[in-house]
Design a protein around this motif. Structure first.
Motif, PDB file in Angstrom:
ATOM      1  N   ALA A 577       0.835  -1.209   0.000  1.00 11.88           N
ATOM      2  CA  ALA A 577       0.000   0.000   0.000  1.00 11.88           C
ATOM      3  C   ALA A 577       0.871   1.260   0.000  1.00 11.88           C
ATOM      4  N   ILE A 578       1.958   1.252   0.783  1.00  9.39           N
ATOM      5  CA  ILE A 578       2.861   2.410   0.812  1.00  9.39           C
ATOM      6  C   ILE A 578       3.492   2.622  -0.559  1.00  9.39           C
ATOM      7  N   ALA A 579       3.980   1.547  -1.159  1.00 13.86           N
ATOM      8  CA  ALA A 579       4.588   1.650  -2.482  1.00 13.86           C
ATOM      9  C   ALA A 579       3.594   2.180  -3.508  1.00 13.86           C
ATOM     10  N   SER A 580       2.351   1.759  -3.399  1.00 18.82           N
ATOM     11  CA  SER A 580       1.321   2.215  -4.340  1.00 18.82           C
ATOM     12  C   SER A 580       1.080   3.712  -4.191  1.00 18.82           C
ATOM     13  N   GLU A 581       1.035   4.196  -2.942  1.00 19.29           N
ATOM     14  CA  GLU A 581       0.805   5.616  -2.712  1.00 19.29           C
ATOM     15  C   GLU A 581       1.989   6.459  -3.182  1.00 19.29           C
ATOM     16  N   LEU A 582       3.212   5.921  -3.017  1.00 18.85           N
ATOM     17  CA  LEU A 582       4.390   6.662  -3.474  1.00 18.85           C
ATOM     18  C   LEU A 582       4.511   6.676  -4.984  1.00 18.85           C
ATOM     19  N   SER A 583       4.069   5.610  -5.611  1.00 20.41           N
ATOM     20  CA  SER A 583       4.130   5.577  -7.079  1.00 20.41           C
ATOM     21  C   SER A 583       3.191   6.609  -7.690  1.00 20.41           C
ATOM     22  N   ALA A 584       2.116   6.951  -6.936  1.00 21.47           N
ATOM     23  CA  ALA A 584       1.165   7.944  -7.440  1.00 21.47           C
ATOM     24  C   ALA A 584       1.761   9.352  -7.438  1.00 21.47           C
ATOM     25  N   VAL A 585       2.778   9.595  -6.591  1.00 24.10           N
ATOM     26  CA  VAL A 585       3.416  10.925  -6.547  1.00 24.10           C
ATOM     27  C   VAL A 585       4.869  10.833  -7.002  1.00 24.10           C
ATOM     28  N   GLN A 586       5.173   9.792  -7.765  1.00 23.49           N
ATOM     29  CA  GLN A 586       6.560   9.491  -8.125  1.00 23.49           C
ATOM     30  C   GLN A 586       7.227  10.641  -8.865  1.00 23.49           C
ATOM     31  N   ILE A 587       6.548  11.266  -9.789  1.00 23.17           N
ATOM     32  CA  ILE A 587       7.149  12.345 -10.578  1.00 23.17           C
ATOM     33  C   ILE A 587       7.467  13.544  -9.694  1.00 23.17           C
TER      34      ILE A 587
END
Length: 692
Positions: A577-587
């Motif tokens: 879940a953490i990785a998913s949330e960080l991938s959403a703001v990756q840029i």
């Protein structure tokens, strides 16, 4: 918490005394601050103190009279300055110019160094000349060096000369000529050091001179200034005390005999003025620096510290270093700002025998009274932080252990923080500390869940009037710095001592947990809890309350570390879940300094191949657990069996080994390596860790 040398800069800027010239006073001495008349002090003010030049009471008081600089010389140095500023002078030609210009200063060093305009040029010359001309300049002005050092412009010239000396000491062949030069200056200073020590500019130059003699950088934070943040970190066991360190950053060869001689002679010649030195803010800074530079020289400290405390007799042996006649005066002096700073350093550097005597003769039975004073309480913090043994902690606890609530109400949270850290360091009263802390903010008929919020907002809680049981979480209020530090210290205790605190932090509402994570101090509290030896289930209860906010938190400089800790402490599904949330703001995250999270948590790997990413995480979890099963203690195994390995904070050596082990495992299981089954630790890795 200790005073830094910002007062030096502040003293210059406070009344328009900065280095930048005023437009209306471009001409020579436009503000008259560098003009001297007979009988006036070096800084242009009339003072009751002696002149810097040594004299007996029967002798007429003398003073340096500043002469007008010859107009031709002013023009010459103006041309030199223009050449330097044009940047058209070659390096070799620049060196020749420096030599020629410094030869022109002979016999006129004082007038030129204290000229507001020419002093700038003189600084450049001293920084660019060879060691012979540098030392020639200093020997030429040695007799008036104190006067130059106490001048607002001259002090910068003196600083530049000392800094240049330190640079030249990188060449071993320069050692003897520099030593000869420093010796000449020191002889003049010890003739009458009081005015120099008590002068805003002179004290700063004198501290730089001490650092040159010690061989440490002139801007060394450990000696030239004492930052409150550094002192607080040491008192709360976040850094090793300076007196215990052996990694002093020596930048050039030292002059140990000259250093000891300078300090001892300064004090010998100042014995009649010791009361003034004790309470003067600038001399206090000089003495603090001198004491720190003498760490390791116990015999010197055993002579100097009693003198600073006002003792007049020579040391007569262990147990008789402090005269009982000075005890009352010392206790009163701890309430003075300058002396309280000095006393903190004395307690830090004092040899054990002297510390024990001060503890018994001076402070015993006076701890609570001093703890209530706005200055003296810092001295008590230092006394507690540098306690040497468990017996002393027993005596400290007898006087302060039942006073937590009173100290909080008086705003003396620092004393409690120091007491908690000292008990933790010496392994005494650990359970009692936690019980006293919880009792101070939570009555017996209240739920334990209120403990952590009230400590996070100590000032808000204890300043609210009426019935404190009606206190609620305040909105838009910054969390209390000392309160957050206290909680960080608490979560370093063993879990059996801190169950009420664990219950409290895991019972916090989700929005309050999020607010805590966004606060710099609050984030450290959450990280401390996640690094504690609380169970994995208890940590999971807290981490899940941040779901949906990890992307936002990762964009905060402090919150990014909290996200990393949550990732380490969470279950496999929570990591996903953490990785998913960080991938959403990756840029957006990649454009900030917090972008390290993307690499550390392998967000690229998660976005590209989520299934393989989960396999790698699962493999790491199995590897960590295998390591703990083999090398971890039974206590550690039981507390972390249902979580990824978190960095243990106790003991520190284990924490370092665990961190190294984690890095090695992460490297071995990098994102580029395909993983299809849990990876087992190989024997060589186990062998290396066992050897450590």
């Amino acid at each position: 918490m200790g005073e830094d040398n910002q007062s030096y800069k502040h003293g210059r800027n406070k009344k328009g005394m900065g280095r930048k010239a005023k437009k209306e006073s471009f001409g020579f001495d436009g503000d008259n601050s560098n003009k001297y008349v007979s009988g006036a002090g070096i800084d242009g003010t009339m003072k009751g103190r002696k002149s810097w030049q040594h004299h007996n009471a029967s002798e007429p008081q003398t003073s340096v009279v500043r002469k007008q600089v010859d107009p031709e010389l002013v023009k010459y140095f103006s041309e030199i300055a223009n050449l330097f500023e044009s940047n058209e002078v070659e390096l070799e030609e620049r060196s020749v110019l420096c030599r020629s210009a410094l030869e022109e200063t002979r016999g006129k060093e004082f007038e030129l160094a204290t000229d507001y305009i020419i002093s700038h040029t003189l600084q450049m010359l001293l920084e660019g000349c060879d060691v012979d001309h540098l030392c020639g300049f200093l020997r030429g002005c040695a007799e008036v060096f104190p006067a130059i050092a106490m001048d607002r412009s001259g002090s910068h010239v003196a600083e530049s000369a000392l800094k240049s000396l330190a640079m030249h000491l990188q060449d071993e062949q320069a050692y003897s000529v520099v030593e000869e030069t420093l010796t000449m200056i020191c002889k003049v200073i010890v003739d009458n050091p009081v005015d120099l020590m008590c002068n805003c500019y002179g004290s700063h130059v004198l501290r730089s001179l001490l650092c040159v003699c010690k061989g440490v950088p002139l801007d060394s934070s450990g000696f030239h200034r004492a930052k409150p943040s550094i002192i607080l970190a040491e008192r709360l066991n976040l850094n090793a005390p300076r007196s215990d360190r052996n990694d002093t950053p020596y930048s050039h060869p030292a002059f140990p005999d000259l250093l000891k001689s300078l300090i001892s002679e300064m004090l010998r010649c100042s014995k009649n003025d010791i009361k003034m030195l004790q309470t003067d803010q600038y001399s206090s800074l000089v003495l603090q620096t001198a004491l720190k530079l003498l760490v390791g020289h116990d015999q010197e400290l055993l002579k100097i510290i009693p003198t600073l405390l006002g003792c007049s007799k020579e040391n007569v042996g262990e147990g008789n270093l402090i005269e009982m006649t000075v005890v009352g005066d010392v206790l009163e002096l701890t309430k003075e700002t300058a002396f309280s700073h000095l006393m903190e350093v004395i307690l830090e550097v004092a040899p054990e025998s002297l510390y024990n005597e001060m503890f018994t003769k001076v402070f015993k039975n006076a701890l609570f009274k001093l703890s209530t004073h706005h200055c003296a309480n810092f001295v008590i913090q230092a006394l507690i932080s540098h306690a040497r043994n468990q017996d002393q902690m027993v005596l400290i606890w007898e006087e302060l252990g039942a006073k937590f609530r009173e100290l909080f109400e008086m705003g003396r949270a620092g004393v409690i923080a120091a007491l908690i850290a000292a008990n933790q360091r010496l392994h005494t009263h650990e359970r009692k500390c936690c019980q006293a802390l919880s009792a101070a903010v939570c009555s017996t008929n209240e739920s334990a869940r209120c403990i952590v919020p009230r400590i996070l907002f100590l000032e808000s809680y204890f300043s609210c009037g009426g019935d404190r049981s009606n206190w609620n979480w305040p909105n838009g209020v910054k969390m209390h710095v000392i309160g957050s530090l206290i909680l960080q210290a608490v979560f370093r205790f063993q879990s059996e001592h801190i169950q009420p605190f664990i219950t409290s932090i895991t019972s916090m509402e989700a929005d309050h947990v999020f607010e805590t994570a966004k606060d710099a101090g609050g984030a450290r509290v959450i990280e401390a809890f996640l690094s504690s030896n609380a169970s994995g289930k208890q940590k999971h209860r807290l981490v899940v309350k941040l779901r949906g906010h990890f992307g936002e938190l990762s964009m905060h400089s402090s919150g990014s570390f909290t996200v990393e800790k949550c990732f380490t402490a969470g279950s496999l599904s929570l990591r996903e879940a953490i990785a998913s949330e960080l991938s959403a703001v990756q840029i957006e995250l990649s454009k900030t300094k917090q972008g390290f999270l993307l690499r550390k948590l392998d967000i690229d790997g998660f976005s590209a191949r989520p299934d393989q990413w989960k396999l790698r995480q699962s493999s790491k979890q199995s590897t960590y657990k295998e390591f703990y099963a083999t090398f971890g203690s039974s206590e550690t195994n039981s507390s972390k069996k249902d979580t990824f390995l978190a960095d243990s904070s106790k003991p520190a050596s284990n924490s370092n080994n665990i961190k190294t082990m984690r890095e090695e495992i992460d490297h071995c299981l990098g994102s580029a390596a395909p993983v299809y089954e849990p990876v087992r630790l190989k024997a060589p890795l186990r062998t290396r860790r066992a050897a450590k």
